[in-house]
Structures are given as structure tokens and as C-alpha cells.
Design a protein around this motif. Structure first.
Motif, mmCIF file in Angstrom:
data_model
loop_
_atom_site.group_PDB
_atom_site.id
_atom_site.type_symbol
_atom_site.label_atom_id
_atom_site.label_comp_id
_atom_site.label_asym_id
_atom_site.label_seq_id
_atom_site.Cartn_x
_atom_site.Cartn_y
_atom_site.Cartn_z
ATOM 1 N N THR A 155 0.807 -1.222 0.000
ATOM 2 C CA THR A 155 0.000 0.000 0.000
ATOM 3 C C THR A 155 0.836 1.266 0.000
ATOM 4 O O THR A 155 0.300 2.351 -0.214
ATOM 5 N N SER A 156 2.132 1.156 0.212
ATOM 6 C CA SER A 156 2.970 2.361 0.269
ATOM 7 C C SER A 156 4.219 2.219 -0.591
ATOM 8 O O SER A 156 4.285 2.743 -1.691
ATOM 9 N N LYS A 157 5.178 1.482 -0.102
ATOM 10 C CA LYS A 157 6.462 1.391 -0.801
ATOM 11 C C LYS A 157 6.321 0.839 -2.204
ATOM 12 O O LYS A 157 7.034 1.272 -3.136
ATOM 13 N N TYR A 158 5.421 -0.100 -2.385
ATOM 14 C CA TYR A 158 5.256 -0.729 -3.694
ATOM 15 C C TYR A 158 3.855 -0.485 -4.269
ATOM 16 O O TYR A 158 3.278 -1.359 -4.917
ATOM 17 N N SER A 159 3.355 0.703 -4.062
ATOM 18 C CA SER A 159 2.010 1.016 -4.547
ATOM 19 C C SER A 159 1.928 1.091 -6.069
ATOM 20 O O SER A 159 0.838 1.156 -6.633
ATOM 21 N N ASP A 160 3.091 1.069 -6.718
ATOM 22 C CA ASP A 160 3.096 1.056 -8.185
ATOM 23 C C ASP A 160 3.163 -0.362 -8.746
ATOM 24 O O ASP A 160 3.195 -0.558 -9.963
ATOM 25 N N ALA A 161 3.151 -1.361 -7.861
ATOM 26 C CA ALA A 161 3.279 -2.747 -8.311
ATOM 27 C C ALA A 161 2.007 -3.253 -8.982
ATOM 28 O O ALA A 161 2.064 -4.108 -9.866
ATOM 29 N N LEU A 162 0.854 -2.711 -8.561
ATOM 30 C CA LEU A 162 -0.418 -3.160 -9.098
ATOM 31 C C LEU A 162 -1.306 -1.967 -9.413
ATOM 32 O O LEU A 162 -1.353 -1.005 -8.631
ATOM 33 N N PRO A 163 -2.028 -2.007 -10.515
ATOM 34 C CA PRO A 163 -2.989 -0.931 -10.794
ATOM 35 C C PRO A 163 -4.098 -0.952 -9.754
ATOM 36 O O PRO A 163 -4.544 -2.021 -9.324
ATOM 37 N N GLY A 164 -4.518 0.218 -9.294
ATOM 38 C CA GLY A 164 -5.573 0.266 -8.291
ATOM 39 C C GLY A 164 -5.051 0.571 -6.898
ATOM 40 O O GLY A 164 -5.817 0.985 -6.023
ATOM 41 N N LEU A 165 -3.756 0.362 -6.666
ATOM 42 C CA LEU A 165 -3.159 0.783 -5.403
ATOM 43 C C LEU A 165 -2.960 2.293 -5.440
ATOM 44 O O LEU A 165 -2.840 2.888 -6.511
ATOM 45 N N ASN A 166 -2.943 2.918 -4.266
ATOM 46 C CA ASN A 166 -2.811 4.379 -4.232
ATOM 47 C C ASN A 166 -1.763 4.803 -3.203
ATOM 48 O O ASN A 166 -1.121 3.970 -2.563
ATOM 49 N N LYS A 167 -1.597 6.096 -3.050
ATOM 50 C CA LYS A 167 -0.600 6.653 -2.131
ATOM 51 C C LYS A 167 -1.214 7.093 -0.800
ATOM 52 O O LYS A 167 -0.547 7.744 0.005
ATOM 53 N N ASP A 168 -2.459 6.716 -0.525
ATOM 54 C CA ASP A 168 -3.126 7.164 0.708
ATOM 55 C C ASP A 168 -2.585 6.486 1.958
ATOM 56 O O ASP A 168 -2.787 6.960 3.072
ATOM 57 N N ASN A 169 -1.906 5.345 1.763
ATOM 58 C CA ASN A 169 -1.299 4.608 2.882
ATOM 59 C C ASN A 169 -2.343 4.184 3.931
ATOM 60 O O ASN A 169 -2.162 4.366 5.134
ATOM 61 N N LYS A 170 -3.424 3.574 3.415
ATOM 62 C CA LYS A 170 -4.485 3.078 4.293
ATOM 63 C C LYS A 170 -4.883 1.669 3.846
ATOM 64 O O LYS A 170 -5.009 1.407 2.647
ATOM 65 N N VAL A 171 -5.085 0.794 4.826
ATOM 66 C CA VAL A 171 -5.626 -0.533 4.529
ATOM 67 C C VAL A 171 -6.793 -0.793 5.476
ATOM 68 O O VAL A 171 -6.897 -0.170 6.533
#
Length: 352
Positions: A155-171
Motif C-alpha cells: 500500500t505504500s512502498k510498492y504502490s506502483d506494483a499493481l494498478p488500483g493501489l494508491n498513495k493514501d497509505n491506508k488498509v
């Protein structure tokens, strides 16, 4: 005359042989060991907790030839009758599946001392438990911890690994009912997230039900709206609605209890597992080989091979190696005692 005697003798032998075979078959049918299970209100078809437990009985049927019986509880008042009726049907062992059946199982076991009982997610007090009852427990927190590591890094460091992840840093987390096994998963997940991503916000919604996918979907949609890109469900059948919400929003989800990827391969990255099938199978085996240890608990953790995290399946090539290495290191540290995963929210320092 001689021929008639021979024919008569052959006919007699055939009749005797038929009767002997029929008698043996009847005796075999009568002596076949019955293995039974009463589900909690989630019922069969949840693709998770109840189904995972039931599959252990089916495995025993395949390997040992036992007869399997099951009844689905519709409400809490069904628990005692369902568990007790199997004793009347001469079941050798009866499984009570779910923490909420604890009191009912103890009552049924005390009233039917000649029948073995085993409770999945039910702990017994060795000081007071009757000798015909066994508790089957899991260290869900250890499986949750591994899942938390994956979520915290993705959700943060590798948020570019999958489409649909974001930079909000929330799970997010969707709970069924807030009972000890569920809390153990939740506490471990929270600790795993924080171990690799201390700044991540972990948001929980409690649905208070294990058998309502619509409520699961509603809760997950709310979490995605708050900025969560991954939601871990600990909610039985209710959690299936989380997968629907993830697909609708182009987000991701984690399964629970069993590997649930097959339910929605495009959104279920992994699952926090406890080996329900193997656990119930081994208990049946212990009954058959005479090693059943009543009045005690058996607890399965990572070290015992009883919990873990499922494969990444079609996500495998997209999951960074650092995440896989972090999982391997966490498993090693948990097994050697370097890490003790918190089993409660208080221990984890998590306030919902």
C-alpha cells in the motif's frame, strides 16, 4: 442320481455363500464409523471456515471409509440439539465448528460421555473438561502478521506494483463478529502492517455477522471510499461480499481461513490461512487409531504447519521480491522465537 446330488450340493453352497456375503456386508454397514459435524450459523458453502473444516471429514471418508454426517445450524438454539442428536445416531466423534458453539459443545459432551467431541476454535479448560472433549485452536495472529506485511508494503512502498493501489497509505479490515479467533487475526494483521509501515492507517469495520455477503460488500465499499486499497476480511461468508466490492472498485482484498483466490482471482492477492482441513482430518485419525487425547487442547501455529499465507497465484510475478523475502524472514523469526506476534488488540496497541 449322483448328478442330482452334485447339483443340490452346488446350489446349497451358492446359497450359503450368498448368505455369508450378505451377512458380512450388513455387519460392515452396521459397524461403519460415523464422523459428524455441526456447522455454526455460517453454514456450508461459505468457501471458508465451515467448508474448510468439513473438507477434513471428507478427506477421512476418502482415506478411511468412515461415514460422514453434517447438519447446518440456523440459529444458536440449534447448537445443543444438533450436537446431541449425533450421539443418538452413534457417531464416534462430533465436531462443533465455531467459537460460538463452546457452551453447547461442553453441554453435549457432558451429557453424552460415550461420544467424542472436538471444537474448532474452541478452547477447553483441562482442569474441568470431560475426557471426551478436545479443543482445536490456531495461532491466527501469526497468519495475520504475514498478511499484514504484504499489505503494509504494497500500500505504500510498492504502490506502483499493481494498478488500483494508491498513495493514501491506508488498509482496511472487515470483521464478522468480534470473537477471539477473529481478534487474533486482526491483531496479527495490524502488527504486521506496522512492522513494515509504521505510518499506515489500519481501519476496521465490524459487521457483527458471519453469513451476510451484502453487509460485507457495504463495509468494504465504505473502506475503499475512505482511501483503503486493500481490505482483509475476517468474516466467513460475509467476507465474500468484500471480494465483490473490490472487483467493483478496481481494488484488492485478502481472503481468510483457506486459500480463497479461486473465488475472484483478479482481486484476491493472498489469504491468511489456518489448516482447518488437516486439523479435523488428524483428529478423526486420532480417534480411529486410539490416540485421541480428550480433556486437552491442540494448538496449531506456524511451527506446527497449522497456519500460514497462501500463494500469490496470478499476482506472483508482480509481487516484489522484497515482500517475499520479508515473509520468509518473518516466518523464520516467529519460529525461532525472535518475534512473538500479539494475539489481542491490547497487545498490538490497536484501538479501533
Amino acid at each position: 442320481m449322483k448328478r442330482k446330488v452334485i447339483v443340490a450340493l452346488l446350489v446349497s453352497l451358492l446359497i450359503i455363500g450368498f448368505c455369508f456375503t450378505f451377512s458380512c456386508q450388513k455387519k460392515s454397514a452396521q459397524s461403519k464409523i460415523i464422523v459428524a459435524m455441526a456447522t455454526d450459523v455460517g453454514g456450508l458453502g461459505d468457501k471458508s471456515f465451515n467448508d474448510g473444516s468439513y473438507n477434513g471429514l471428507l478427506k477421512a471418508k476418502e482415506q478411511f471409509g468412515v461415514e460422514v454426517k453434517v447438519v447446518e445450524s440456523k440459529q444458536a438454539t440449534d447448537y445443543v440439539p444438533n450436537l446431541s442428536n449425533f450421539a443418538k445416531e452413534n457417531a464416534k466423534i462430533v465436531f462443533a465448528v465455531g467459537f460460538l458453539m463452546q457452551d453447547a459443545m461442553m453441554e453435549a459432551a457432558k451429557n453424552n460421555p460415550n461420544t467424542y467431541y472436538a471444537g474448532v476454535d474452541i478452547g477447553v479448560d483441562p482442569a474441568t473438561a470431560p475426557s471426551n472433549v478436545l479443543g482445536i485452536l490456531f495461532k491466527e495472529q501469526e497468519a495475520g502478521y504475514l498478511a499484514g506485511i504484504v499489505a503494509g508494503l504494497l500500500t505504500s512502498k510498492y504502490s506502483d506494483a499493481l494498478p488500483g493501489l494508491n498513495k493514501d497509505n491506508k488498509v482496511g479490515i472487515v470483521l464478522g463478529m468480534d470473537i477471539p479467533p477473529v481478534e487474533r487475526y486482526q491483531a496479527g494483521f495490524y502488527a504486521g502492517v506496522k512492522a513494515v509501515n509504521p505510518a499506515c492507517e489500519v481501519i476496521t469495520i465490524v459487521t457483527n455477522v458471519f453469513n451476510d455477503p451484502a453487509k460485507g460488500k457495504e463495509a468494504a465499499l465504505a473502506l475503499y471510499e475512505k482511501g483503503c486499497d486493500i481490505v482483509f476480511h475476517i468474516a466467513g461468508l460475509t467476507g465474500n461480499g468484500v471480494f465483490d466490492a473490490a472487483k467493483e472498485k478496481g481494488k484488492y482484498a485478502f481472503g481468510v481461513d483457506v486459500d480463497q483466490n479461486y473465488l475472484n482471482p483478479d482481486v484476491i492477492i493472498t489469504s491468511a490461512e489456518k489448516k482447518l482441513t488437516e486439523a479435523t482430518f488428524l483428529v478423526v485419525k486420532s480417534v480411529l487409531d486410539g490416540t485421541f487425547q480428550g480433556g486437552t487442547n491442540v494448538t496449531y501455529g506456524l511451527k506446527e504447519g497449522g497456519v500460514g499465507i497462501s500463494d500469490f497465484h496470478n499476482f506472483n510475478d508482480k509481487i516484489p521480491q522484497e515482500i517475499k523475502d520479508a515473509i520468509a524472514k518473518a516466518i523464520e523469526d516467529i519460529n525461532n522465537g525472535t518475534i512473538t506476534v500479539p494475539a489481542t488488540r491490547v497487545e498490538a496497541g490497536y484501538q479501533m
